[in-house]
Structures are given as C-alpha cells and as structure tokens.
Design a protein around this motif. Structure first.
Motif, mmCIF file in Angstrom:
data_model
loop_
_atom_site.group_PDB
_atom_site.id
_atom_site.type_symbol
_atom_site.label_atom_id
_atom_site.label_comp_id
_atom_site.label_asym_id
_atom_site.label_seq_id
_atom_site.Cartn_x
_atom_site.Cartn_y
_atom_site.Cartn_z
ATOM 1 N N ALA A 1 24.604 28.045 -12.363
ATOM 2 C CA ALA A 1 24.143 29.432 -12.322
ATOM 3 C C ALA A 1 23.201 29.630 -11.144
ATOM 4 C CB ALA A 1 23.462 29.799 -13.634
ATOM 5 N N ARG B 1 23.239 27.936 -8.395
ATOM 6 C CA ARG B 1 24.032 27.901 -7.157
ATOM 7 C C ARG B 1 24.705 29.239 -6.929
ATOM 8 N NH1 ARG B 1 28.008 23.061 -7.573
ATOM 9 N NH2 ARG B 1 28.713 23.828 -5.556
ATOM 10 N N VAL B 2 25.244 29.800 -7.999
ATOM 11 C CA VAL B 2 25.897 31.100 -7.865
ATOM 12 C C VAL B 2 24.887 32.158 -7.435
ATOM 13 C CG1 VAL B 2 27.081 32.934 -9.109
ATOM 14 C CG2 VAL B 2 27.757 30.565 -9.452
ATOM 15 N N ALA B 3 23.654 32.019 -7.902
ATOM 16 C CA ALA B 3 22.626 32.984 -7.505
ATOM 17 C C ALA B 3 22.281 32.827 -6.031
ATOM 18 C CB ALA B 3 21.376 32.800 -8.352
ATOM 19 N N GLY B 4 22.704 31.706 -5.426
ATOM 20 C CA GLY B 4 22.462 31.512 -4.010
ATOM 21 C C GLY B 4 21.312 30.577 -3.693
ATOM 22 N N ARG C 1 26.829 31.801 1.648
ATOM 23 C CA ARG C 1 25.634 32.224 0.923
ATOM 24 C C ARG C 1 25.354 33.726 0.975
ATOM 25 N NH1 ARG C 1 21.038 28.140 1.699
ATOM 26 N NH2 ARG C 1 22.546 26.770 0.710
ATOM 27 N N ARG D 1 27.278 35.493 -1.570
ATOM 28 C CA ARG D 1 26.928 35.223 -2.957
ATOM 29 C C ARG D 1 26.379 36.458 -3.661
ATOM 30 N NH1 ARG D 1 28.506 30.861 -4.898
ATOM 31 N NH2 ARG D 1 28.072 28.807 -4.026
ATOM 32 N N GLN E 1 29.222 37.389 -8.266
ATOM 33 C CA GLN E 1 28.356 36.714 -9.227
ATOM 34 C C GLN E 1 29.155 36.248 -10.438
ATOM 35 O OE1 GLN E 1 24.877 35.924 -9.361
ATOM 36 N NE2 GLN E 1 25.278 36.062 -7.176
ATOM 37 N N PHE F 1 28.120 33.051 -17.252
ATOM 38 C CA PHE F 1 28.668 31.822 -17.799
ATOM 39 C C PHE F 1 28.901 31.922 -19.302
ATOM 40 C CE2 PHE F 1 26.894 30.630 -13.816
ATOM 41 C CZ PHE F 1 27.712 29.624 -13.355
ATOM 42 N N VAL G 1 15.791 34.619 -3.770
ATOM 43 C CA VAL G 1 16.644 33.782 -2.938
ATOM 44 C C VAL G 1 17.243 34.580 -1.786
ATOM 45 C CG1 VAL G 1 18.831 32.559 -2.942
ATOM 46 C CG2 VAL G 1 17.176 32.125 -4.734
ATOM 47 N N HIS G 2 17.628 35.802 -2.077
ATOM 48 C CA HIS G 2 18.246 36.604 -1.031
ATOM 49 C C HIS G 2 17.245 37.470 -0.290
ATOM 50 C CE1 HIS G 2 22.417 35.544 -1.895
ATOM 51 N NE2 HIS G 2 21.990 35.406 -3.123
ATOM 52 N N ARG H 1 20.815 38.808 -14.828
ATOM 53 C CA ARG H 1 20.664 37.929 -13.675
ATOM 54 C C ARG H 1 21.853 38.073 -12.730
ATOM 55 N NH1 ARG H 1 18.362 32.623 -12.421
ATOM 56 N NH2 ARG H 1 20.073 31.413 -11.566
#
Lengths: 318, 310, 329
Positions: free
Chosen positions: B199, B201-204, C93, C96, C100, C103, C126-127, C174
């Motif tokens: 998860a 990793r998918v979030a970046g 990246r 990304r 999304q 899971f 992160v972004h 998320r």
C-alpha cells in the motif's frame, strides 16, 4: 423438546479492561434432525456460542448465566470427563479454517480411523475400515484418494475430509463454524449441498455458524440472527428470510446482493457495532437502527413472538 | 487561540497512543515476578550509580581512584569509616563499588545502544532491499559473529596498548550488531510481505520512506528487547577485559576491582574485597536479563515467533 | 454513464505473467505457474469494470500489474493511451498519484503504527501536495467523503481501534486522497459483513459520481459485480473467458464457466427460481493439450475433438458481449 436447548445463556470474557459481554441472554432449541443457522457479523458472539456448547471456551471466558440442555441434561453441570466423552461422540465440530485440522504427516484415512479408534477402541479393524470407506463415499471423496496425505488434497477435498472426520463417530449434533468460508464459490456450493444431504440422510442435528446469510439459507431449517451478542431474531427459515422483523435482519437481508431482485438499500449513519465492554442496557443495535427511539437504548428489550416459531428482540415490533 | 487549543489537543491524543501502549505493556509486565525483581535490582544499581558522586564530596579520601586514607597502608576489613573496608592502598571499597555501578551502566547501555542502532539499520536495509545487498551485509554479519569479541579486543589491546573506556565501548558495539541485525532482518522480511508495505508503494513512498516510516516503528520494540540482552553481554565483556588487565586504567569498574584483588594476592584473603564486585556483576547481568525476559512477554505473541534469541 | 463514447483509460493487451513456485521443499524443482495468460481488456473513463474469478484465477495479479507492484512477462499495459508497461519505478512514480489501489484486507493494508491522519496524509506528503494546513483540509474532506464523521474524531485513532468497515473506509480515503483517475479495488469487502459491504459499495458508487474516478473492481462475486459494475470480465485460471455489459453477462452468460458461477450463487440470491445451466461436469476429464480450452476438464458441454485441442477465440455473441468458447452463441 429439542435435542439441544440453550436457555438464557450469557457469556463474558475477562479482559485487561474488564468484563466483555460477548453473549447476552440467548435462548434457542435445535430439534432432532434439524439444522439451525446462526448468522451475524464478526464479533457478534456466534463462535463464542458454539464453543460454549462444547464447553471449549478459552480460559478467560465464563458463562455468566443460563443452561445448555443436551438431551435434557445440563452440559454446564457435567464433569470434564463426561464432557470429553460427549465431544466427538455425541457432539462433534467443524471449525473455522478446518483444513488446518488435518495432521500433515498422516494419511487421511488413518486420521479418520484414529478418530474412531480413540473413542471406540474395541471396534474390529475390518469394521473400522468399512466405516472409513463409507464416510469417504458419503462426503464425496473418491476411494482412490483415501490413502493420500492432506497436502495432496485441494481445499475443497480437505474440507470434505474434515466433515468425514466430524461424522466418524455418528454424532447426534454437529457444530460447524464457518464451514466453507475459505473455499471458492463453486466448491462452497457443492459442499453445502452435500452437507445438507448428509444431515438429512442421517437425521443429524446441526448448528451452522456463518457470517454469510446465504450459507445459512442454503442449509438450515431455522435461522437465528445475532447482533452484538443478542439473538435479535429467531425462527424458521421461511419466516426469517421472507418476513424479517428486526431492523438488523432487514438490513442484513437488504444488503444481500442478488442478481435478479431489487437493489439493496442500507442506511449508513457511519455508526458501528457497540462497545461490548459497557453496553447500554437496552437494544444493542440502537446506534445503527433507522427506527430507534430514546427508550430503545435504556430499557432492556424482551423478545416478542410474532409467529408460531418466530421471535424478535425489538420493542418497535411490539 | 482556538487554533492553538486544537493543536495542543491533537498533540495530546497523538502521544496518548504511546501512553496507552506503555500502560498496557506495564500491566502485563507488572504481573511478571521475575520482571519485578529485575526492575528492583536495577533501581538499586541506578541509585548506586547516582550515589557514586557523593562520597568524594564528603571527604577526598573517598575518591574511588585516587582517594587514599592516610591512616591505612594495607587492605583492611569493614569498619565505620570504610563500610566495605579498603584495598591495598587504603582506597575505600564502597566508593569504588558505587563508581563501578556508574561505569557498568555507561558501558552496558552505550555500547548496547550503538550496537542496536547499527543492527537495526543494517537488518532493515538487508531485509528490505534483499538481493546482493542482503547477501553482502549478512555475510559480513556472519563473519563478525563468528569472531569472539573478547579475543578481538584482547588482540587490539595488545596492539594499541591500553584502551580507554570509550574505545572499549565502541569495539563491543561494533562486534555485537550482527545478532540483532539477523533478528531485525527476519522481522523485516515478514513485514515486507504485509500488504501495508504494498500500500505504501502504491501511495508512491520511496524506499527510504518505507524503511523508516513503515518498517522501523514495527521493529523498534524488538530492537529494544534485544538491547536489554546486549547490555548484559557488554557488561560481561568489559568486566572480563578489566579483570585480565586490559581495562581502562583511568576508571574504576567492578572488573578492575577484581583484577586488583587478584593481582595483589588478596583473592582468598579478603572476601570483603572480592565478593562485592563479583556479586554486583552477577546481579546487574541478572537484572538486565530478567528485564529482557519480562519485556519479551510484553511483546509476545506478536514478535516472539520470529528469529533467534541472540 | 455512456461508456461507449467516453475515452479509454486503461488497456491491457495480451498480458502474460508467470510465477516460479518451488514445487516442494526438498526436490527443489521449480514449477512455473501462469497467473495471467494473454489477457486483454480495456476500461473506459468513468466506468466500473468488474474482473470476476475465483481465488488463484489471476485476477489480483492483474490488479497488481496495473499499479506496478509487479511487472508482466509479456504484453502491454496502456494508461490513457500511453504505454506504461516497462516504465522504471522512478518514471512511474509521478503516475502513481493517478493510479491507486484499495487492498483486500483492511486489517493488513494499514500500518498498525500510523494513525488515521498519518495514513491518509501520507500520499499527499509523498507527492509533495500542499502545506500541512492544506493537507489537513484535504484529509478532512476525503474522510468526510468516505463517511467517517466527524473526520477530526478519527484523526488520531489507530487501526486497532477501528472496526473492519471503518478501516476499509480509511484505506479508501487513502487511495482517493490524491484524486486518482483509476482505482483498482481488489476484493475490498471480502473480509467484511454483508451490511458493511453494501455501505462500502455505495461509497465507491458515490465517489465515482462525485470525483469522476474509474474503478477496476476485482471480486469473486457475480452478485457484487452485478450491483456495482458497468462491464464485467470473467477470468478462469489466468484466461479471460467472457466480457460484456454487466447485465448481459449476468442474464445471458455465454461461457460455461460463467454459467457455473451463476449456478453456484445461492438460490436465495436468484429469487429461488433462477435458471440452472448445469455447466459443470461431475467428474473431471484429463487436462487438455496446452493449446486447448482451459475449462475443458470441468466443462459439461465440451467436445473432445474441438475443445481439448484448440484454444477458443473470442466470439461476439451480441454487441459488446464476447465469449471465448466454441459452443457459445
């Protein structure tokens, strides 16, 4: 008079933070040759009920009140030794993730023979063998696979083997806790139908515990709906499925996805199951209930009989 | 104003999580009798270490290293003036014992901390990145693990002459990370398979972020557990070194005290001198060990199943 | 939603993915398992595409390939007509934030050490999206959208303090916080109870309306797909066997495997009078030649001469409804 009668059973767990009220004042009966399905979401107390009937509650679990009558005798008053004789021989069980119940280093047929010999040591070898063969036939595993080890079986076959094991001593009651949860839809369907056939053919009583109302609808004569430890609705299959009275059962059935009928509608007020550490004295569903009123929370609810065999725990129904 | 209040409330609830965990952990720990004994012993040693500053203030002759009672020229037994007696030069044994506690804590905790930091970092990197990095780091770990620390320190001491206490601490730390790193690596390997890493990793999230933000908080409790065992080992190694005469001549450690007893031939003549440091070494080792065992129970069952003990 | 006119957002073209599996602990021989076998399908912008199959059918693998958690052995994946198959991690990246994933197991997919706020904020951090205050507003907004209300009340809760349904809402928040174009939802409710599942589905439907997001919904349940999806693809052992409009596939399943899945639905779910196709063989046949139809060993309708030797090509049995079976239509 049923084979098994649970009367006013309340069960709690002692935890670090206090007593958790897992099951509250639950009563039901299982008649000879009939099956009862207990449905509810995880944490509703359905597994606890199953364990309590077998007197296999974990160490911190206690029965607060109530009786469990099996054949008229209270199981809660039996000695440990007497209880051990009853387990498997009279009441057997199929547990959640049962496929792990098979010992990987023994052949499947030997494990089943072992189960028979442990409880009936005098059985002649020949008889044991023919009984094991008969069991494989009943659950639908080809005889050619009898000598295999568990890892050579597929998930469905393991589950069948576990059912054979539960049947091995010809018990009068089988408690099956999520018997098909880990299986694929097609296999699940096959096993459920087989289970129903066996149950009818041998006149065995069954309690099927599941989170999936479809499983219960498929195999059971009677259905009990549990919510947060309370048995909110209890009755024969047709009444419960066709005219559910309790708002939670309605929500559960309303949420059931079909490929034909009307689209489901479930009100979502964001609330979740109540805290079982300190439940309100009234109905435990009031937080999520679309028809709740103030007294629902505070006043203890009594169950209301709405049909010959149909009871509901809701003051709005009365 | 309102904003400030909001932030403060948030900070509180943020720490509330940890407070709650400590409380829960403590509730389990409290039930463990051995853990309570360990903690009691440790409190006594802590008090001793703290008290080690007092005697020299009362009278310079109580200085553990250089204070000499002018009235005494040989080792004497316990008296009102010297509660545990004095050594061959007339130095006060009680103040030496207190100073020894301080050294034991310094050596034990510092070197354990450094080796845990190293071991955790290396373990996480090896486990997370896998491949050649993993092979290289773990072979290095194996290599160091098979070298007997004590022997290596002895050789180094022989090569470079007397080592001071900080070099000893550093050497112990550098030679004691491999055990920890293996355990942390094993834990990281199982964590890596957990969907929350996917998860992330998918979030970046970058590798660095995944290691420090997602894996580290999950292995830190285990690291702390191993730290208690490492403390024991470090104290023992330092004591052994000092006893063999390779300790830091400028510090008074319990091993040093034992060496003086032995060197001056008082081994069987002065039990008041021999026994206290010996007992202290055994007890502090025991105390940290008991602490570790009890903490192990607190962390159980989530962590115990992974990896080896040392 | 008129999917026919809206542009294509994702296309998989002949994608194959194999895994090496050690056969047994001792023998050390490796068995190659084909998770996906030349699978092709596409998704239009704004639609919910359901990929339906049993466990081990390769449906989750497809999802993982799309979000770049795994790489295909061969075949191509296009996002907005641009090939992304072999983009290295660093180049992918920036993408990304547009693709999304939600899971399967909310008990496993949230880091137990991160609070709800930290978990939902992370993709923004992160972004590099916005300052702390701005991020906070965005987290509030998205938590509200998944009906965790009031959002602030959940900020500093940890996963173990939440129920399964609440956790999955956090996981959805998320995934949605970056305003992605495409979200892969891998069996998002298989761990949840029926009444909660519906709530989750309704959230997904509402998010689709409000945020114009496209979903790939992976599930084992035709009933769930029927409720949620505009189009459906049915996958069997790594082979896509049927695709079409949701309603068409459910009411007129063309492939025997899809028919078997329909049969396996609880009768109670078909209103008791559902039609039975009896597409499943009681005993199993020998596996076909590698080139044969993968379903042949279990198919009640299979013809030995045809099905065991040749791979059935896709046939259009009605507009937009394709079936990989010789005998369909």
């Amino acid at each position: 008079m049923g084979l098994l009668a649970v009367e006013g059973l309340s069960i709690g767990y002692h935890t670090e933070k206090g007593l958790l009220h897992a099951v509250e004042d639950v009563s039901f009966t299982v008649k000879r040759g009939r099956s009862l399905g207990l449905v509810g979401e995880s944490g509703c107390g359905k597994t606890t009920l199953g364990l309590a009937i077998l007197r296999l509650l974990p160490e911190n679990g206690t029965i607060l009140k109530g009786r469990i009558l099996f054949d008229g005798a209270d199981l809660l008053e039996k000695s440990d030794e007497a209880m051990r004789r009853i387990r498997w021989k009279e009441i057997s069980m199929i547990f959640q993730a049962a496929m792990n119940a098979l010992n990987p280093v023994h052949r499947v047929k030997d494990q089943i023979a072992e189960a028979i010999l442990t409880h009936e040591p005098e059985t002649p070898r020949e008889t044991v063998r023919s009984r094991v063969e008969a069991l494989f036939d009943q659950v639908g595993i080809p005889r050619s696979r009898m000598g295999d080890f568990p890892h050579q079986y597929s998930g469905g076959m393991k589950q069948r083997a576990v059912i054979a094991m539960a049947l091995a001593l010809r018990p009068r009651l089988i408690i099956a806790d999520e018997p098909t949860t880990a299986l694929d839809v097609i296999v699940q369907d096959q096993i459920l139908r087989q289970t129903r056939r066996i149950q009818e053919a041998f006149d065995i009583s069954m309690i099927v515990i599941s989170h999936d109302i479809a499983v219960v609808a498929e195999v059971c004569h009677d259905i009990g709906v549990l919510y947060a430890g309370q048995l909110v609705e209890y009755g024969d299959r047709e009444s419960v499925l066709q005219s559910p009275m309790h708002p939670y059962s309605r929500m559960l059935l309303g949420a059931f996805l079909t490929v034909g009928g009307k689209p489901p509608r479930v009100p979502d007020n964001g609330n979740d199951s109540p805290d079982l550490m300190d439940p309100a004295p009234g109905c435990r569903f009031h937080d999520r209930c679309p028809m709740a009123e103030d007294p629902c929370r505070q006043t203890p609810v009594a169950s209301v009989t709405v049909g010959r065999t149909h009871r509901v725990l809701c003051r709005r129904v009365a | 104003m309102a904003d400030g209040f909001k932030t403060r409330k948030k900070a509180l609830s943020r720490h509330g999580h940890w407070i709650e965990r400590w409380k829960e952990g403590w509730a389990i720990y409290k039930k463990n009798l051995l853990g309570r004994i360990g903690l009691a012993l440790l409190s006594i040693f802590t008090l001793m270490a703290l008290a080690s500053f007092i005697p020299p203030l009362i009278d310079p002759m109580y200085g553990p290293m250089s204070g000499v009672d002018p009235a005494i020229t040989a080792s004497t037994g316990p008296s009102a003036r010297h509660w545990l007696g004095t050594d061959f030069m007339g130095r006060d044994l009680f103040s030496q014992l207190l100073a020894g506690a301080r050294v034991a804590f310094t050596v034990g905790i510092t070197s354990a901390f450094v080796s845990i930091v190293l071991g955790t970092l290396i373990g996480m990197v090896a486990g997370y990145l896998g491949g050649w990095t993993d092979v290289f780091l773990m072979r290095a770990a194996d290599l160091i693990m098979v070298m007997p620390t004590l022997l290596v320190v002895l050789i180094l001491a022989a090569l470079f002459g007397q080592l001071n206490i900080w070099s000893i601490i550093l050497i112990i730390a550098l030679f004691r990370w491999p055990g920890v790193s293996r355990v942390i690596r094993a834990q990281t390997l199982t964590l890596k398979e957990r969907p929350f890493i996917d998860a992330a990793r998918v979030a970046g999230a970058s590798h660095v972020r995944i290691i420090f933000r997602h894996i580290m908080p999950n292995v830190l409790p285990l690291s702390f557990l191993y730290m208690t065992f490492r403390v024991t080992a470090a104290i023992n190694i330092e004591a052994a070194l000092a006893f063999l005469g390779f300790g830091d001549p400028g510090t008074v450690s319990w091993g040093m005290m034992l060496q003086w007893v032995w060197k001056t031939g008082h081994m069987f003549k002065a039990p008041y001198w021999l026994l206290p440091p010996g007992i202290c070494i055994s007890l502090i080792t025991l105390a940290f060990y008991l602490l570790g065992r009890a903490m192990d129970e607190v962390l159980d069952p989530r962590l115990r199943k992974e990896g080896e003990r040392y | 939603m008129d999917s026919k006119t809206s542009p294509e957002i994702l296309r998989l073209s002949e994608v194959t993915k194999t895994f090496r599996q050690s056969r047994s602990f001792f023998s050390g021989t490796k068995k190659i398992v084909t998770a996906l076998n030349r699978v092709s399908f596409h998704i239009h912008k704004g639609e919910i595409f359901g990929l339906i199959g049993e466990s081990g059918s390769g449906k989750s693998t497809a999802g993982r390939l799309i979000v770049h958690l795994d790489r295909p052995d061969s075949g191509k994946i296009y996002l907005n007509q641009k090939e992304i198959t072999r983009l290295p991690g660093r180049a992918f990246r920036p993408l990304r934030s547009r693709v999304q994933m939600i899971f399967q197991d909310p008990y496993q997919s949230l880091n137990p050490q991160l609070s709800v706020f930290e978990a939902v904020e992370e993709p923004l951090v992160v972004h590099g999206k916005g300052k702390r205050a701005r991020r906070e507003d965005r987290v509030v907004e998205i938590l509200d959208a998944v009906r965790l209300r009031p959002p602030e009340r959940f900020f500093y809760r940890f996963p173990h303090q939440l129920s399964g349904g609440q956790r999955q809402r956090v996981a959805i928040a998320r995934a949605m916080v970056l305003n992605p174009e495409l979200v892969v939802a891998d069996e998002p409710t298989s761990m949840l109870d029926a009444s909660i599942s519906i709530q989750i589905f309704d959230i997904l439907l509402r998010l689709r309306e409000d945020l114009d997001v496209t979903f790939l919904f992976i599930s084992h349940s035709l009933a769930a797909a029927h409720y949620l999806c505009d189009r459906i693809g049915v996958i069997f052992r790594g082979h896509l066997v049927e695709t079409g409009e949701g309603k068409a596939v459910i009411t007129r399943p063309g492939h025997p495997y899809t028919q078997a899945l329909m049969d396996a639905l609880p009768r109670f779910a078909c209103g008791e009078k559902g039609r039975r196709y009896n597409a499943l063989l009681n005993t199993r046949r020998k596996p076909p030649a590698p080139s044969g139809c993968p379903f042949y060993p279990r198919c009640a309708k299979g013809k030995a001469s045809l099905c065991s030797a040749h791979a059935p090509p896709f046939k259009e049995i009605e507009a937009g409804h394709q079936v990989a079976c010789f005998l369909a239509g």
